[in-house]
Design an enzyme around this catalytic site. Structure first.
Site, short mmCIF file in Angstrom:
data_model
loop_
_atom_site.label_atom_id
_atom_site.label_comp_id
_atom_site.label_asym_id
_atom_site.label_seq_id
_atom_site.Cartn_x
_atom_site.Cartn_y
_atom_site.Cartn_z
N HIS A 563 9.64 -35.70 55.70
CA HIS A 563 8.85 -36.69 56.43
C HIS A 563 7.92 -37.44 55.47
CE1 HIS A 563 6.64 -38.10 60.11
NE2 HIS A 563 5.68 -38.26 59.21
N GLU A 564 7.18 -36.69 54.65
CA GLU A 564 6.22 -37.33 53.75
C GLU A 564 6.92 -38.13 52.66
OE1 GLU A 564 3.41 -37.35 54.89
OE2 GLU A 564 3.48 -35.63 56.23
N HIS A 567 7.90 -41.55 53.75
CA HIS A 567 6.82 -42.53 53.78
C HIS A 567 6.76 -43.37 52.51
CE1 HIS A 567 4.78 -42.09 57.54
NE2 HIS A 567 4.55 -40.79 57.39
N GLU A 586 5.16 -44.17 61.12
CA GLU A 586 5.38 -42.81 61.61
C GLU A 586 6.70 -42.63 62.35
OE1 GLU A 586 3.82 -40.65 60.42
OE2 GLU A 586 1.90 -41.49 59.82
#
Length: 907
Positions: A563-564, A567, A586
């Site tokens: 997820h990170e 980004h 997000e």
């Protein structure tokens, strides 16, 4: 400009005061010193400014008198490199939206004392003491500057500003020839105009000369104040710092280089001063709703993208991690017990993405010694020695003046890191970790050739990795992991093991890594979310670290890393122009997290689809529950609707709901945004959708976008969607501008609930219900024999689903709770599983496991906020006492927003 009294930071919107339509900060030079004993950071920031190429008025925007007649346009000298003028003033969207393009980069939400002396601020800066600056809000004679003087407005909060001055760049000897060169072609031009022309030339230097450019920025930043009274008039209110120069009536007449001397406050909202898990002092940027305005005066509106470089002085035993493109090598600061760290970035980004962390952390290595003595100073082992012939010092003045030098393509590697005093220098084979993916059995298939490579960069001029051939084949960028000693083993078996695999998978899915390196830091327990991504650095909560052994225990850590990492593409190298459109960051990261994690695990197409459907059902349940218990206005993905991206005449605006404490803990932008992307993928095919992502990244990297930029390109790429009635206005109406749940999601959730992995869980739930019922017979005079039941082994996600379904049961026997805990070893599962287990314990008042609840509230603060509510709502005195006891133990280290919400529940 709205008065401060109109804003309540607990309930209202966040003001963005910077007048970015008038003038932009193009580069920041920070010179900071960290004082743990006072919990402040002191120093200066030097701003290199450029007037906007055009200033639009409300009349032009159709919001004021004279709309449509062109009145009020101000032409201004601007950049020739396309950066300032590269963002059109008006965005005439097909859906009727128009206005100034502004907005930005979503931050994922996710902070004391020291022995010994205090570091003195640089003498050239002249920062006042805390006692002198405590009540300093305005410079003398602020009121004497008239309305005819231009005012520079910066976002600023919780800072004590002691001085603002114009910087005299003519005093920099390396500039003399260049100033003469500029002057020779501009006879009769004033010195002020010559300086402005020089700074403009410096700002517009081509990307190939970025090293020399940064060196010149640094030299200019160290110059003294301008002669003849350099202090500028300033005023600081609750949310802004306002600066004027007597007689400067326009942005073009305002100084181009300004130094601000200031000091942060211990309770400033941008920083967290706290102790880590080893009880050692540390400080880190909090990623709070107010972003970095309480760290340094800046322009917060995302359209104000800039570069920066920073010098940070900190105690020698500390590690300084920051957003920066090369590994920083600390330098001993003379005879003091401090070290100096230097970082820089060359990609223009919003000031909100600047990230800093200073603490007594160790680097996680492949082999952790069983015992680390407290006196050891080699926690951050480093050994990328400088390449032969590579530069390790500053450019000479001759090189800088002579055509401003020529760009060197070599990246200077770090020299051995000195982390203590004297000769305590230690080195390892490599500062950064490079794992052999082949040895780990990870597929090395690269899909970078799947889509058209003909999309060229559309951003302004900066050294872009997307154009570097070497970057295209770099599946795993250099990476390091840091944390406190007590968590090194868990960080090694989880984060360090998974990180190269996740990076390689992300590259296979999305292509070129936008940033050249990555640090991961395990932050203190009071961190308010599971993770936060910033350029070159990721903060991870200790809650994601592996609790048990085996691949199943890696699920939460791996998916959160994915997820990170996602980004980097969506949220950082591509950001939202309007902070209210958080789903652009997000929702995309949540959607991509599953795809990248499945690739990391090397799942087959069928296995990936099954895992995806199970996670979708879990997210559906979470979203459904959240929407039933939240205000409708907080359920909208585009709360500004047709006004999204519009700003005032000056460029100021407010971020809707940004300071609403309820919104801080909502996940609607994650979940509803994720489901929108799943819906769009279902219309075009998942692989085609991922291929489109890669095209979109190639087109928009380095830029800020609104929802329509993504959706319009999607509809153009897949024209069949529009022919089937899927228009931009329809997507707005169904997904972005309306609260509640779209019809497609209701229908699809019924399909997910019948997926194979879900059906397996349902079968196990039946066994547990039957077991509980077997213990509930009345009038038994002898102990009932425990029935033999074969329970199926479940994945972490299946365990979460199992416990959620059991939470729907009105009664579970004590014996069943005991057997449930023992069967799945629930107290040693990942934090998602343990959270559901704690809910079950509280609901059924299973006192034997209250220790598990207490442990969760103390060590998993990023996830435990609403567990306090569960403890209080049942009106059980023992549970309420547990909640109050836990709050009393952690309230000093809790995130401020979390603490406020919990105190409302408990106190």
């Amino acid at each position: 400009m709205e008065p401060d009294g109109d804003l309540n930071p607990d309930t209202d919107d966040l003001p963005l005061r910077a007048n970015t339509n008038h003038i932009l900060v193009r580069h920041y030079v920070l010179d900071l010193a960290v004082h743990f004993e006072r919990k402040v950071i002191s120093g200066s920031v030097v701003l290199f400014l450029e007037p906007r190429c055009r200033v639009r008025t409300k009349a032009e925007d159709g919001t004021g008198p004279g709309a449509g007649d062109g009145a009020g346009t101000v032409e201004a000298g601007g950049s020739q490199d396309g950066f300032v003028c590269g963002f059109p003033d008006v965005d005439p969207a097909e859906d009727g939206t128009k206005g100034l393009r502004k907005t930005g980069m979503e931050r994922m939400f996710g902070a004391r004392e020291r022995e010994g002396g205090e570091l003195q601020a640089p003498s050239a800066v002249g920062v006042q003491t805390a006692a002198e600056t405590k009540n300093t809000h305005s410079s003398h004679l602020w009121e004497t500057t008239g309305d005819g003087d231009f005012t520079l407005v910066l976002d600023c909060c919780d800072l004590d500003v002691s001085k603002v001055e114009e910087v005299d760049v003519t005093s920099v000897s390396a500039m003399s020839n260049l100033l003469s060169e500029v002057a020779s072609g501009s006879s009769g031009v004033s010195l002020v105009k010559l300086q402005a022309d020089f700074i403009q030339k410096l700002i517009c230097l081509p990307s190939g000369q970025w090293r020399q450019k940064h060196q010149l920025f640094l030299l200019c930043s160290r110059a003294p104040g301008a002669r003849g009274g350099s202090s500028l008039h300033f005023h600081r209110d609750r949310w802004s710092l306002q600066v004027r120069k007597k007689g400067a009536a326009s942005p073009q007449e305002f100084p181009r280089v300004v130094r601000i001397c200031y000091e942060t406050r211990p309770m400033g909202g941008s920083m967290r001063w706290i102790k880590d898990q080893d009880n050692r002092v540390c400080v880190y940027t909090a990623g709070s709703p107010i972003n970095n305005r309480a760290l340094f005066p800046c322009q917060e509106p995302p359209v104000a993208m800039s570069t920066w470089q920073a010098t940070v002085r900190a105690p020698s035993e500390c590690v300084v991690l920051m957003s920066g493109e090369e590994q920083a090598v600390p330098i001993e600061d003379g005879d003091t017990r401090f070290s100096v760290w230097n970082y820089y970035v060359t990609m223009p980004m919003p000031a909100s993405t600047f990230t800093l962390a200073v603490g007594h952390w160790y680097q996680v290595t492949a082999e952790i010694p069983p015992v680390l003595e407290r006196g050891v100073r080699d926690r951050m082992e480093c050994a990328n020695t400088a390449e032969p012939g590579a530069r390790t010092g500053e450019w000479t003045e001759a090189e800088l003046v002579s055509g401003l030098g020529s760009s060197s393509s070599k990246v200077v590697k770090g020299s051995p890191l000195q982390t203590g005093s004297g000769d305590q220098t230690t080195c390892s084979d490599s500062t950064f970790s490079y794992a052999s993916l082949e040895d780990e059995g990870l597929s090395v298939t690269d899909y970078s050739g799947m889509v058209d490579d003909g999309v060229s960069c559309s951003h302004g001029d900066y050294p872009c990795r997307f154009t570097e051939q070497s970057a295209r084949s770099q599946r795993v960028i250099p990476h390091r992991v840091f944390g406190p000693v007590s968590l090194l083993q868990k960080a090694q078996t989880g984060v360090l093991k998974l990180l190269p695999r996740c990076l390689a998978a992300a590259h296979a899915v999305l292509g070129v890594h936008p940033f050249p390196r990555l640090d991961v830091l395990i932050v203190p327990a009071g961190f308010s979310s599971l993770g936060m991504a910033s350029p070159h650095i990721i903060f991870l909560s200790q809650s994601v670290l592996c609790a048990g052994s085996g691949e199943n225990s890696l699920s939460l850590c791996g998916s959160r890393l994915c997820h990170e990492i996602a980004h980097s593409w969506f949220g950082l190298v591509i950001g939202a122009r309007d902070w209210t459109e958080e789903w652009i960051s997000e929702g995309f990261a949540t959607y991509l997290e599953d795809i990248i994690w499945a690739h990391t695990q090397q799942l087959s197409v069928r296995e990936s689809a099954e895992q995806s459907d199970l996670k979708a059902l879990l997210r559906w349940r979470r979203l459904s529950d959240e929407l039933q218990n939240s205000e409708e206005e907080l359920q909208i993905l585009r709360p500004n609707m047709e006004n999204t991206g519009q700003v005032s005449e000056s460029g100021s605006s407010t971020v809707k709901h940004a300071l609403n404490p309820d919104k801080t803990f909502m996940q609607v932008h994650y979940l509803k945004g994720y489901f929108l992307l799943r819906y769009l993928a279902s219309q075009v095919g998942e692989q085609q959708f991922i291929d489109f992502f890669r095209l979109f990244v190639k087109k928009y990297h380095g830029q800020l976008i609104l929802s329509q930029d993504f959706l319009r390109m999607l509809l153009i790429t897949f024209p069949d969607m529009e022919r089937k009635g899927l228009t931009l206005s329809a997507i707005y109406a169904d997904w972005l501008d309306r609260p509640g749940i779209p019809k497609w999601l209701y229908e699809r959730s019924a399909v997910w609930s019948q997926a194979r992995l879900v059906e397996e869980v349902k079968a196990e739930v039946v066994k547990w219900i039957l077991l509980s019922q077997s213990h509930q017979g009345k009038g038994r005079k002898r102990k009932r024999i425990e029935p033999k039941v074969n329970y199926k082994e479940l994945t972490s996600e299946q365990l979460v689903m199992l416990l959620e379904l059991l939470l729907e049961e009105s009664e579970l026997s004590v014996a069943t709770m005991h057997t449930l805990q023992r069967t799945y070893d629930l107290q040693n599962q990942d934090a998602e599983v343990r959270h559901r287990w704690c809910e079950l314990v509280v609901k059924h008042a299973y006192t034997l496991a209250y220790g598990d609840v207490e442990h969760f509230l103390l060590h998993d603060q990023a996830m435990g906020v609403y567990l306090y509510g569960e403890l209080m709502v049942h009106e059980n005195s023992e549970q309420q006492a547990l909640a109050r006891r836990c709050l009393s133990l952690v309230q000093e280290e809790m995130d401020q927003s979390a603490r406020r919400v919990v105190e409302e529940m408990v106190l």
